[in-house]
Design an enzyme around this catalytic site. Structure first.
Site, PDB file in Angstrom:
ATOM      1  N   LYS A  58       0.833  -1.205   0.000  1.00 30.19           N
ATOM      2  CA  LYS A  58       0.000   0.000   0.000  1.00 30.19           C
ATOM      3  C   LYS A  58       0.863   1.250   0.000  1.00 30.19           C
ATOM      4  O   LYS A  58       1.885   1.317   0.693  1.00 30.19           O
ATOM      5  CB  LYS A  58      -0.911  -0.013   1.235  1.00 30.19           C
ATOM      6  CG  LYS A  58      -1.956   1.106   1.262  1.00 30.19           C
ATOM      7  CD  LYS A  58      -2.850   0.983   2.486  1.00 30.19           C
ATOM      8  CE  LYS A  58      -3.934   2.046   2.510  1.00 30.19           C
ATOM      9  NZ  LYS A  58      -4.795   1.932   3.715  1.00 30.19           N
ATOM     10  N   SER A 114      -9.832   1.797   2.777  1.00 31.49           N
ATOM     11  CA  SER A 114      -8.947   2.552   1.913  1.00 31.49           C
ATOM     12  C   SER A 114      -7.914   1.694   1.177  1.00 31.49           C
ATOM     13  O   SER A 114      -7.360   2.140   0.180  1.00 31.49           O
ATOM     14  CB  SER A 114      -8.195   3.605   2.729  1.00 31.49           C
ATOM     15  OG  SER A 114      -7.332   2.979   3.663  1.00 31.49           O
ATOM     16  N   SER A 128      -9.947  -0.513   7.035  1.00 32.56           N
ATOM     17  CA  SER A 128      -9.362  -0.307   5.706  1.00 32.56           C
ATOM     18  C   SER A 128      -8.650  -1.510   5.100  1.00 32.56           C
ATOM     19  O   SER A 128      -8.284  -1.469   3.926  1.00 32.56           O
ATOM     20  CB  SER A 128      -8.394   0.877   5.732  1.00 32.56           C
ATOM     21  OG  SER A 128      -9.113   2.079   5.630  1.00 32.56           O
TER      22      SER A 128
END
Lengths: 483, 93
Positions: free
Chosen positions: A80, A154, A178
């Site tokens: 990420k 997210s 997330s």
């Protein structure tokens, strides 16, 4: 050959590499080719790093000849874009860090290995704030199951990369759901470890009392292996736990006989779509058939988690994002005078959701509102922890849907912040309490994946993974490459 | 709703520039979010202690020993402007 490799789990690939049947370089080439094939459709990445992946894979292969390489090191991974990667652009999905190259690697990445085979930096909502990956300055990621739908967020890019086979596994971060919610929406396993289990050093902070790095994988065994790879104490993070990391694979197949499983009553009624509820009921019945004692548990303050979170997280955001001021790194918009420079830089550099949260947090912490909002929210946090404590006195594992719905359409909720925030209803209290939780694909509803969330007490990941492995066994779901 | 004047005040505290359109939109959206948050006010929490950290960590200390950190040129390498081994900013007003 390449397609065969792509159909292996990360664990199976690691074993194949360990047996020298395939090289890490061949694995990296297969991942790069798959990314080339599907990335235009899915947009899982802000930045792809094919050359870096090959270079690192060659180093892993070379080191393997001398031994001492850990089982997982040959497996390529997506990371990420809020996790610092030395010399590799790290944007946090924000324009304000468009050209930012960190000076060091996050500790969790170094734990994985000195030559981590990073295939790319995965797309995410700006500074990890959002539930759809639409709040990225680099365009939305599309759900590999249905390209007109969101992957959740997210960590939507990390989830989509795993669902699409752009690598075998990925790292996400979870502040209010997330990792788990995008895992649920993309049909992959997403785990949030206990707060402190994985070092946050090098994770660009969103809400420091809630953030935790977590594995996103094709199955539960891969999650156990990836957690093994990244967990551990780190003197660089004062909140990281100085507690020994157990062998997460040792008792993974131990089953659930005698395990006490509580289905969370408050998350099985109004406000949750029928599809997810039915999938959870079916998995709970399956666990009962497998020997677990299944009952119902009430967490009376659960619904207050959402409003408390939307004070606490933005309050921490307003403080953490103050560092983006055009002075030490990132964007600077020139202006006469330093204050105007701050204002213009932040106006241009931040997107809508980041601005909203900065405003909300600044408001809640400002003079005259602190007691009504921030102080009250911290007390709600105590109540939520007490609810969990009472529940864990009676049950080993709690079960609920991960998200109130299946994947929704791109654009559907972006103009309605409250509807978007509601996506995290089931996941947020876990972060407020700091406990571990995992979402596994439990089945489908209208052809789209549904996540089942399992939660347990602090630092009981080994048991949680064992329960999740059993749940996976009774779930009506099998991983296949999408799209 | 929170007033546009209040939005501008908070934006100034946060050193965040907002366009007029953003101020208008923010006034409605923040108002709606705060209204939904207000439900935590219905709980009686008078004697409940606050939680700042779920693991109840207290001070975590380390030995105070000097060690090498980033050299200045590296630390300044991402800075938009630097002069004489220092971060440079516009005039302080």
């Amino acid at each position: 050959m390449a397609t065969d490799l792509l159909n292996l789990s990360a664990y199976e690939l690691a074993k194949t590499i360990e047996a020298r049947e395939v090289s890490a370089r061949e694995a990296a080439e297969a991942a790069n080719a798959r990314i080339e094939e599907v990335e235009d459709d899915v947009n899982s990445f802000v930045t792809t790093t094919p050359e870096l992946a090959i270079e690192r894979a060659e180093r892993v292969d070379a080191r393997m000849r001398n031994g001492g390489v850990k089982l997982w090191e040959g497996v390529p991974i997506a990371v990420k874009d809020v996790l610092s990667t030395r010399g590799v652009r790290t944007t946090c999905g924000s324009k304000i860090l468009e050209n930012f190259e960190p000076l060091y690697d996050a500790s969790a990445l170094l734990n994985y290995g000195e030559d981590m085979i990073v295939v790319g930096k995965a797309n995410c909502d700006e500074f990890a704030m959002g539930s759809s990956t639409e709040n990225s300055a680099y365009g939305p990621t599309r759900n590999p199951w249905a390209l007109d739908r969101v992957p959740g967020g997210s960590s939507g890019g990390s989830a989509a990369a795993v669902a699409a086979g752009e690598g075998w596994w990925s790292l996400g971060t979870d502040t209010g759901g997330s990792v788990r919610q995008p895992g649920a929406l993309c049909g992959v396993v997403g785990m949030k470890p206990t707060y402190g289990r994985v070092s946050r050093y090098g994770l660009i902070a969103f809400a420091s009392s809630l953030d935790q790095i977590g594995p996103m994988t094709r199955d539960v065994r891969d999650s156990a292996l990836l957690l093994q790879a990244i967990a551990g104490h780190d003197p660089q993070d004062s909140t990281s736990a100085n507690i020994e990391v157990p062998d997460y694979l040792a008792d993974l197949e131990g089953g659930v006989a005698g395990l006490r499983v509580g289905v969370v009553k408050e998350l099985m009624g109004e406000g949750i779509e029928a599809g997810p509820r039915e999938v959870v009921e079916r998995v709970a019945r399956g666990l009962e058939d497998a020997g677990a004692e299944v009952g119902e548990v009430s967490l009376p303050h659960y619904r207050y988690g959402l409003p408390a979170y939307y004070i606490i997280a933005p309050a921490e955001v307003s403080s953490n994002l103050a560092r983006f001021d055009g002075v030490r790194y990132g964007l600077r918009v020139p202006a006469d005078g330093v204050h105007e420079m701050y204002r213009k830089t932040r106006e241009e550099g931040f997107g809508d959701e980041a601005k909203r949260r900065i405003m909300l947090g600044t408001y809640a912490l400002s003079s005259g509102y602190y007691d009504a909002y921030y102080a009250q929210a911290q007390k709600v946090r105590t109540r939520i922890i007490e609810d969990f404590r009472a529940a864990f006195a009676r049950y080993d594992v709690l079960v609920s849907p991960t998200a109130p719905s299946v994947a929704f359409g791109i654009g559907e909720k972006i103009d309605d912040p409250l509807a978007m925030y509601y996506q995290d209803l089931c996941t947020i209290p876990v972060n407020l309490a700091g406990i571990p939780a995992i979402s596994i694909p439990g089945g489908l509803s209208n052809g789209l994946p549904v996540g089942v969330q399992l939660m347990s007490d602090h630092f009981t990941e080994a048991m949680l993974l064992r329960a999740a492995r059993a749940a996976e066994e009774v779930a009506d779901f099998e991983y296949t490459l999408k799209p | 709703m929170i007033s546009e004047a209040e939005v501008r005040h908070v934006a100034n505290l946060a050193r965040l520039g907002l366009t007029n359109d953003e101020v208008e939109k923010m006034s409605g959206q923040l108002g709606a979010i705060l209204d939904s948050i207000d439900q935590i006010g219905e709980l009686d929490l008078e004697d409940v202690p606050p939680t700042a950290n779920a693991l109840n960590l207290t001070n975590v200390l380390r030995p105070d020993e000097p060690h090498r950190e980033l050299p200045p040129d590296e630390a300044l390498s991402a800075a938009p402007d630097a002069v004489d081994d220092l971060f440079a900013v516009p005039r302080i007003d």
